[in-house]
Design a protein around this motif. Structure first.
Motif, PDB file in Angstrom:
ATOM      1  N   THR A  30       0.840  -1.200   0.000  1.00  0.00           N
ATOM      2  CA  THR A  30       0.000   0.000   0.000  1.00  0.00           C
ATOM      3  C   THR A  30       0.875   1.249   0.000  1.00  0.00           C
ATOM      4  N   GLY A  31       0.479   2.423  -0.617  1.00  0.00           N
ATOM      5  CA  GLY A  31       1.282   3.663  -0.714  1.00  0.00           C
ATOM      6  C   GLY A  31       1.031   4.651   0.392  1.00  0.00           C
ATOM      7  N   GLY A  32       0.274   4.347   1.433  1.00  0.00           N
ATOM      8  CA  GLY A  32      -0.024   5.324   2.498  1.00  0.00           C
ATOM      9  C   GLY A  32       1.191   5.740   3.286  1.00  0.00           C
ATOM     10  N   ILE A  34       4.492   5.782   2.440  1.00  0.00           N
ATOM     11  CA  ILE A  34       5.424   6.588   1.639  1.00  0.00           C
ATOM     12  C   ILE A  34       4.891   8.002   1.481  1.00  0.00           C
ATOM     13  N   THR A  35       3.616   8.131   1.265  1.00  0.00           N
ATOM     14  CA  THR A  35       3.030   9.460   1.088  1.00  0.00           C
ATOM     15  C   THR A  35       3.190  10.316   2.344  1.00  0.00           C
ATOM     16  N   ALA A  36       3.055   9.728   3.533  1.00  0.00           N
ATOM     17  CA  ALA A  36       3.222  10.470   4.788  1.00  0.00           C
ATOM     18  C   ALA A  36       4.658  10.962   4.954  1.00  0.00           C
ATOM     19  N   GLN A  38       6.860  11.542   2.550  1.00  0.00           N
ATOM     20  CA  GLN A  38       7.096  12.609   1.578  1.00  0.00           C
ATOM     21  C   GLN A  38       6.492  13.937   2.037  1.00  0.00           C
ATOM     22  N   ALA A  39       5.341  13.853   2.691  1.00  0.00           N
ATOM     23  CA  ALA A  39       4.714  15.076   3.190  1.00  0.00           C
ATOM     24  C   ALA A  39       5.547  15.721   4.287  1.00  0.00           C
ATOM     25  N   GLN A  40       6.117  14.887   5.175  1.00  0.00           N
ATOM     26  CA  GLN A  40       6.960  15.421   6.261  1.00  0.00           C
ATOM     27  C   GLN A  40       8.221  16.092   5.695  1.00  0.00           C
TER      28      GLN A  40
END
Length: 267
Positions: A30-32, A34-36, A38-40
């Motif tokens: 799932t990509g959840g 990695i996305t967090a 990248q946001a940080q």
């Protein structure tokens, strides 16, 4: 019969699906997460950029503040210089006014003959002058007045109005005889010097130097020797009226002098 059973058992392999015709694949990640992350990272970059902008602004403001502070320092130095120049001009004006006042007193003392002042006969003044016994000091008759000449080099440190310790040995006997022989005559304290340039020191001109020297003699004669203040007045001549040749050492020594001028007028 044996071969058929073997093949049938193999058909139950868990790694085969759909009748054993395709390979099993793991479920996709799932990509959840990695996305967090990248946001940080993006947020941290934004904050770093903001801090960098603030730092540049503060650096600019600091440079501007330093420039303004230098402007204030320059203005303060200018005001200080103007105050010093004003104080010097004030001192020069005060000395000039004092010299003019003393000159007026000198002329007034000489002119009192026509104003009804109490005057001793000039012949009597000359007779009294003969009673002076001042050793090697010159005593000269100059028209209606008597001049007692005191070498400045025996009174003051060179180029200053500071009385030397041995000056009292010269002035004390002079003051004693003046009090005895001329107790009522007006006495002018006239200052002269040579034409040498003034370098450093408290006086910036010959007139300032001789004005300070005559004031020092006046102070000593009144405070130490007890002569009446109303009997004395000072006149500063600077390098005017030389007695010697300023181009020779001997002439310059003769020109550096204090003259005690005894007038026939009384106070």
């Amino acid at each position: 019969m044996v071969s058929v059973i073997f093949l049938t058992g193999c058909s139950q392999n868990p790694y085969l699906a759909g009748g054993g015709t395709s390979v099993w694949q793991p479920p996709p990640a799932t990509g959840g997460g990695i996305t967090a992350v990248q946001a940080q990272v993006a947020e941290l970059n934004r904050r770093v950029q903001l801090l960098d902008d603030n730092n540049r602004q503060l650096t600019t403001q600091l440079a501007q503040s330093e420039q303004q502070a230098q402007v204030y320092r320059d203005e303060l130095n200018l005001v200080r210089k103007q105050l010093a120049d004003t104080a010097q001009q004030y001192d020069a004006a005060r000395i000039a006014a004092s010299e003019a006042q003393n000159s007026a007193r000198s002329f007034q003392a000489s002119a009192q003959l026509r104003g009804g002042a109490t005057i001793r006969a000039n012949t009597n003044l000359n007779q009294l002058a003969g009673r002076l016994n001042l050793g090697n000091l010159q005593v000269q008759q100059d028209g209606e007045v008597i001049r007692v000449i005191l070498p400045s080099d025996q009174l003051f440190a060179p180029g200053t109005a500071q009385l030397q310790p041995q000056s009292s040995t010269l002035l004390d006997p002079v003051a004693a005889q003046l009090r005895s022989v001329f107790p009522r005559q007006r006495i002018g304290i006239e200052g002269y010097t040579d034409n040498a340039p003034m370098y450093g020191g408290a006086a910036s001109s010959a007139h300032q130097l001789t004005s300070a020297q005559t004031s020092a003699v006046l102070d000593l004669l009144t405070r130490r020797s007890g002569m009446p203040g109303q009997q004395l007045f000072i006149v500063s001549h600077g390098s005017n009226n030389p007695r010697g040749d300023n181009s020779t050492p001997t002439g310059r020594v003769a020109n550096r002098r204090i003259e005690l001028v005894i007038y026939p007028e009384t106070f």
